[in-house]
Design an enzyme around this catalytic site. Structure first.
Site, mmCIF file in Angstrom:
data_model
loop_
_atom_site.group_PDB
_atom_site.id
_atom_site.type_symbol
_atom_site.label_atom_id
_atom_site.label_comp_id
_atom_site.label_asym_id
_atom_site.label_seq_id
_atom_site.Cartn_x
_atom_site.Cartn_y
_atom_site.Cartn_z
ATOM 1 N N GLU A 95 62.922 6.448 182.858
ATOM 2 C CA GLU A 95 62.409 5.425 183.780
ATOM 3 C C GLU A 95 61.730 6.054 184.992
ATOM 4 O OE1 GLU A 95 65.780 2.886 184.640
ATOM 5 O OE2 GLU A 95 65.690 1.952 182.656
ATOM 6 N N GLU A 138 66.960 1.099 175.824
ATOM 7 C CA GLU A 138 68.287 0.706 176.310
ATOM 8 C C GLU A 138 68.339 -0.812 176.356
ATOM 9 O OE1 GLU A 138 69.288 2.213 180.207
ATOM 10 O OE2 GLU A 138 68.493 4.196 179.771
#
Ligand SMILES: *[C@@H]1O[C@H](CO)[C@@H](O)[C@H](O)[C@H]1NC(C)=O
Ligand SMILES: *[C@@H]1O[C@H](CO)[C@@H](O)[C@H](O)[C@H]1NC(C)=O
Ligand SMILES: *[C@@H]1O[C@H](CO)[C@@H](O)[C@H](O)[C@H]1NC(C)=O
Ligand SMILES: *[C@@H]1O[C@H](CO)[C@@H](O)[C@H](O)[C@H]1NC(C)=O
Length: 483
Positions: free
Chosen positions: A123, A266
């Site tokens: 991220e 995720e």
């Protein structure tokens, strides 16, 4: 006749082409994070995955113990490069060469680890990083791609960049766009991924939408139908997951990559540490998600095309994670820290239920509690220290141990610290306020844990450890000297 024949052929061709391009078979994988005070040995974790027929695993680094344990398992692996390394990798192809050699090449081969993806950063465009990694991503990708090519691995191993869903925005899925300040970099990224046959990896968390927004309709976070569906032109969305995914599809479409394959890096639901984080909600979400994905329904913008792969977050609880996001952050596992299934979950691969980890080595069955015969008025400071080192997140509002009373709180904190210190007897001192007990103090859903003995070095690595080597050397010297 000829005409009909021709049409049938075209039809066949269309079916063959569309089934190879569009009909991807989704697989359910897991994220294996290791930020824990009580780490299971990697070979036990790999056995746990095998027992549960989990075919794909995503790591956040390239931990040699984890990768060694994965060798010969047949499980497909995504290794990770932490954000902190991106700066170096953006400027040094020697560094990326070394990383590929040390962390990929040496595990590849017959009965090696089946590394398929490298996650470049985690991220890295997250809003809260204020752009600090942004400029490194593309140059690091370029260097790593060249290093993979030099190692003859570029055809087999794909580079990806797991993005948080905050990379794009919009109130309606069909209006999805990447964040304005990311417009250029996303175009470069997606073009790089597409040229190299890599998917777009995104992390999607309906739990966080619910946690962060009191007005978020609760049933829209799940997959059981909603009284708050979102109507977007001709399309109707009944769950946040599809809405989020299609926002990404629309954003990709706007920059010319509407067909880009998508992997969910995720997704999951925590079980403790916040009001919406509990076992039944986590089970409902994850089971709903798995059935939804495996049904191959896809989304309104990609009917019949589910995400390529979906990695649940996560495999195990990680009790040493930062709680900056919230107290729930240490409780995302479908298994608790010691590999015990938290709830019934069918992963859609044959087992109706999760199977527990085998051969877990626990510390002795004893706990540290508040000494009932002592005045506990001076305990506050001890409590603070214990809870700042060990994990006390279940004590908070919405947590499984929130209602065990003041004395219960103290005992819980003492025990958490004591187990973290591997039951070292001094760690139950607390100026005489602590007491070691052999009676399990757990109450209802509130579990007072017993730690597990970390045995990382002896787990999967057949290499002798330093002490064995020293003994061998000294033994050898001794023999030489007495001869
Ligand atoms: C290989 O990966 C490990 C774990 O992520 C890391 O500590 C190490 O620095 C990496 N090796 C190189 C040469 O970067
Ligand atoms: C668990 O969380 C769900 C979802 O927010 C909520 O509806 C439910 O009431 C919670 N259950 C318990 C026992 O707290
Ligand atoms: C126990 O600790 C938690 C977390 O600090 C707190 O919310 C709760 O009120 C405490 N319980 C009592 C009875 O003091
Ligand atoms: C750790 O592993 C070694 C070697 O396999 C074994 O002899 C030892 O008993 C283990 N220790 C614990 C505490 O499990």
């Amino acid at each position: 006749m000829a005409h009909t024949h021709f049409s049938i052929c075209v039809l066949c061709l269309i079916i063959v082409v569309s089934s190879s391009v569009l009909m991807v078979d989704s697989a359910i994988g897991v994220n294996w994070g290791t930020i824990s005070f009580h780490r299971l040995s990697p070979s036990i974790v790999v056995d746990l995955m095998k027992a549960n027929k989990i075919q794909k695993v995503k790591l956040f680094d390239a931990d040699p113990n984890s990768l060694t344990a994965l060798m010969g398992s047949g499980i497909e692996v995504m290794v990770g490069i932490p954000n902190e390394m991106l700066g170096l990798f953006s400027s040094s192809s020697a560094a990326t060469d070394l990383w590929v050699r040390q962390n990929v090449s040496r595990y590849i081969g017959k009965s090696g680890a089946d590394i398929r993806y490298i996650a470049v950063g985690n991220e890295p465009f997250l809003t809260s990083y204020s752009g600090q990694y942004q400029s490194y991503v593309i140059p690091a990708l370029v260097n790593l791609q060249q290093s993979l090519a030099r190692a003859n691995l570029a055809g087999y191993i794909k580079l990806v960049v797991p993005c948080n869903a905050d990379a794009y925005e919009s109130s309606l899925p069909s209006q999805g766009v990447f964040r304005p300040e990311l417009a250029d970099i996303m175009t470069q990224l997606v073009s790089f991924l597409s040229n190299n046959g890599s998917p777009f990896v995104v992390n999607i968390y309906p739990f966080l939408s619910l946690y962060g927004n009191a007005d978020f309709p609760q049933d829209y976070a799940f997959f059981g139908g909603t009284t708050h569906s979102v109507t977007d032109g001709a399309n109707v969305y009944s769950n946040a997951f599809d809405g989020n995914l299609d926002t990404l599809v629309a954003a990709l479409n706007k920059i010319g990559y509407g067909q880009m394959p998508i992997v969910i890096g995720e997704v999951g639901w925590p079980t403790d540490g916040a009001p919406n984080a509990n076992l039944s909600a986590a089970r409902a979400f994850n089971q709903g998600l798995i059935y939804h994905v495996l049904s191959n329904k896809g989304t309104p913008l990609r009917p019949g095309v589910p995400p390529m792969d979906v990695y649940l977050f996560g495999l195990l609880d990680e009790g040493a994670k930062s709680i900056l996001p919230g107290n729930f952050e240490r409780h995302w596992g479908i298994f608790s820290f010691d590999g015990q299934a938290k709830y019934a979950l069918n992963l859609g691969v044959g087992n109706a239920l999760l199977k527990n980890a085998k051969n877990v080595q626990y510390l002795p069955s004893r706990w540290c509690i508040a000494n009932p015969s002592r005045d506990l008025s001076g305990v506050t400071n001890h409590l603070k220290i214990a809870c700042s080192a060990a994990d006390c997140t279940t004590l908070n509002y919405g947590g499984s141990c929130n209602e065990i009373g003041a004395k219960g709180n103290i005992s819980y904190a003492f025990n958490s610290y004591y187990q973290m210190q591997k039951q070292n007897s001094q760690s139950c001192e607390f100026d005489g306020l602590g007491l070691i007990t052999f009676l399990n103090p757990s109450v209802g859903e509130c579990r007072f844990l017993v730690g597990i003995s970390d045995n990382i070095s002896s787990s999967a690595t057949p290499r002798p450890n330093v002490w064995t080597l020293l003994f061998l050397v000294f033994g050898f010297l001794k023999i030489m000297c007495t001869m």
